[in-house]
Design an enzyme around this catalytic site. Structure first.
Site, short mmCIF file in Angstrom:
data_model
loop_
_atom_site.label_atom_id
_atom_site.label_comp_id
_atom_site.label_asym_id
_atom_site.label_seq_id
_atom_site.Cartn_x
_atom_site.Cartn_y
_atom_site.Cartn_z
N TYR A 1 43.75 36.81 8.07
CA TYR A 1 43.05 35.65 7.52
C TYR A 1 41.94 36.10 6.57
CZ TYR A 1 45.19 32.57 11.05
OH TYR A 1 46.06 31.85 11.82
N LEU B 1 37.00 35.90 9.55
CA LEU B 1 37.11 36.46 10.89
C LEU B 1 37.28 35.33 11.91
CD1 LEU B 1 34.32 39.21 10.79
CD2 LEU B 1 36.73 39.41 10.16
N ILE C 1 48.03 23.27 25.56
CA ILE C 1 47.99 23.00 24.12
C ILE C 1 48.58 21.64 23.80
CG2 ILE C 1 48.84 23.73 21.85
CD1 ILE C 1 48.71 26.62 22.86
N ILE D 1 55.48 24.93 23.51
CA ILE D 1 56.14 25.47 24.70
C ILE D 1 55.71 26.91 24.98
CG2 ILE D 1 58.14 23.95 24.56
CD1 ILE D 1 59.62 26.23 23.14
N HIS E 1 20.40 17.38 42.43
CA HIS E 1 20.98 16.05 42.67
C HIS E 1 20.26 15.04 41.79
CE1 HIS E 1 22.61 12.61 44.85
NE2 HIS E 1 21.39 12.10 44.83
#
Length: 474
Positions: free
Chosen positions: A38, A41, A186, A271, A445
């Site tokens: 890419y 980074l 995903i 998948i 709490h």
């Protein structure tokens, strides 16, 4: 144009595992080069994975909460979504984080070479980039080349209406009807986003539950909620996919399969992922890669070639950024001469859906497979004041204890922000805490976090916020 450089360490891949390894190497005084395909980074996680998905999930959550507030007397108009602005917001998040990484690389004097890197020998790497070829001579290498989405041979992946996770995150359009293939993390996260934006969502999953790795009781709570949004087709699989002009036609078989092929405007194939081990010419360096593309390593992350290490998705499951980060630290420290090992007791998993599903340590299924005698304790959020006040009382916190030692060996949470509550359980397992340690720790709490302490009280028999099954009989 061709250039040649020499370095002590080259890191192949700049995802969370890769950049963490590179930065740790630099901090330990090692001359370090990162090779990254890419232009920025961060790898898949920051560019087309974890981070952009969370940006879109935040938008989805705001939309859903705005609708839900009508029950509390606050009525908004129907949300109007501007896809271009949402996409701009997502890109802003990505740019902020990737820009930060670029700044840290520069500050650490880590050189970045953009392009596709492949081994040409045991101590050489060749990178093909837009500006030509770069030959890197190295003393040590760390392979952090990640993974990619699985593609199935019977699916026309070349059709732009067939998506993988990267395509879904581009947010080019909101399909009227979307099929999600795969009921894992995903697929469910992307389904959550597109449902909030207006899509009708079908989810097809071959197992008898979504998120198959999690315990059934946790998933049952999640499924009850998510079934109101998605059409879940469990124990069902896709057998054919045909791209036509008016849509994608999908044939299924199994328990919930429709009798006829269904037409969808888009299909998200989620998948699983496969490692990129076969794309690196690692064999030219002598590194062994198995048939699936994984690279085997020892506890110091060394491959079969002692000066070449591998980390992240490419070394095996779970394919999670936080696992890769810790592996990267260990690999860097070993190269620097430290006797460190990657040997975690637990690696947490989280589905950032609504509600979130999170677990750490052993599941009940895993405990049974290991022959461990265990006992569970659960605290329903329906008994939590904070959960009721925050309109998220359908959650649950669960702890799994060794029956003999009473040590916590696993835990899971389903509910709003459940993943944020998981840290205490993970730390407790790493430190060998027992139920009493957690139960006697005073939790603030009212919080959702106190549900962890209350679940431990259930096990201990000291719970007063619920009927106590271990109370003495009168």
């Amino acid at each position: 144009m061709s250039t040649e450089i020499k370095t002590q360490v080259v890191v192949l891949g700049a995802g969370p595992a890769g950049y963490s390894a590179a930065f740790r190497c630099a901090d330990l005084g090692l001359e370090t080069v990162i090779v990254e395909r890419y232009n920025t980074l961060g790898g898949v996680c920051l560019n087309v994975g974890c981070i952009p998905s969370k940006a879109l999930l935040h938008v989805a959550k705001v939309i859903e909460e705005a609708k839900a507030l009508a029950e509390h007397g606050i009525v908004f108009g129907e949300p109007k979504t501007d896809i271009d602005k949402i996409r701009t917001w997502k890109e802003k998040v990505i740019n902020q984080l990737t820009g930060g990484l670029a700044g840290m690389a520069k500050g650490r004097k880590v050189k970045v070479v953009n392009g596709l890197g492949k081994f040409t020998g045991a101590n050489t790497l060749e990178v093909e980039g837009e500006n030509g070829k770069t030959v890197i001579n190295f003393d040590n290498a760390i392979i952090a080349a990640g993974s990619r989405p699985i593609q199935l041979p019977f699916i026309p992946h070349e059709d732009p209406r067939i998506w993988d996770s990267t395509d879904a995150l581009e947010l080019k359009e909101v399909p009227e009807r979307l099929l999600v293939m795969g009921g894992g993390i995903i697929g469910l996260e992307m389904g959550t986003v597109y449902h909030a934006l207006g899509s009708q969502i079908d989810v097809v999953e071959m197992f008898d539950q979504v998120i198959p790795a999690a315990d059934k009781d946790i998933v049952k709570v999640f499924t009850k909620r998510i079934s109101k949004k998605f059409n879940l087709m469990l124990e069902t699989k896709v057998t054919a996919v045909e791209a036509k002009e008016d849509g994608i036609y999908v044939t299924m078989e199994g328990k919930k399969a429709p009798a006829e092929p269904q037409r969808y405007d888009a299909v998200l194939v989620a998948i699983g992922r496969v490692p990129n081990g076969k794309n690196l010419d690692a064999g030219k360096a002598g590194v062994e890669v198995d048939d699936r593309g994984f690279i085997r390593v020892d506890k110091q992350l060394r491959t079969n070639v002692p000066h070449i290490f591998a980390i992240g998705d490419i070394v095996g499951q779970p394919m999670l950024a936080h696992k890769g980060v810790h592996e990267g630290h260990v690999a860097a420290e070993v190269i620097a001469g430290k006797k460190h090992y990657f040997d975690p007791k637990v690696i947490p998993s989280i589905a950032y859906t609504e509600p979130e599903v999170a677990w750490v340590g052993l599941t009940e299924k895993e405990a049974k497979e290991k022959g461990i005698s265990y006992e569970t304790a659960t605290f329903p959020w329906a008994a939590s004041g904070r959960a009721i006040a925050s309109d998220c009382a359908d959650g649950m916190t669960k702890l799994i204890f060794d029956k003999e030692s009473h040590r916590v060996i696993g835990g899971a949470i389903v509910g709003t922000n459940g993943g944020e509550l998981l840290g205490e359980i993970g730390l407790a397992i790493e430190m060998g805490c027992d139920a009493e340690d957690i139960a006697l720790t005073i939790h603030a709490h009212p919080t959702l976090h106190e549900s962890v302490g209350l679940a431990a009280e259930v096990f201990e028999g000291s719970i007063t916020d619920l009927p106590n099954p271990k109370a003495k009989k009168k």
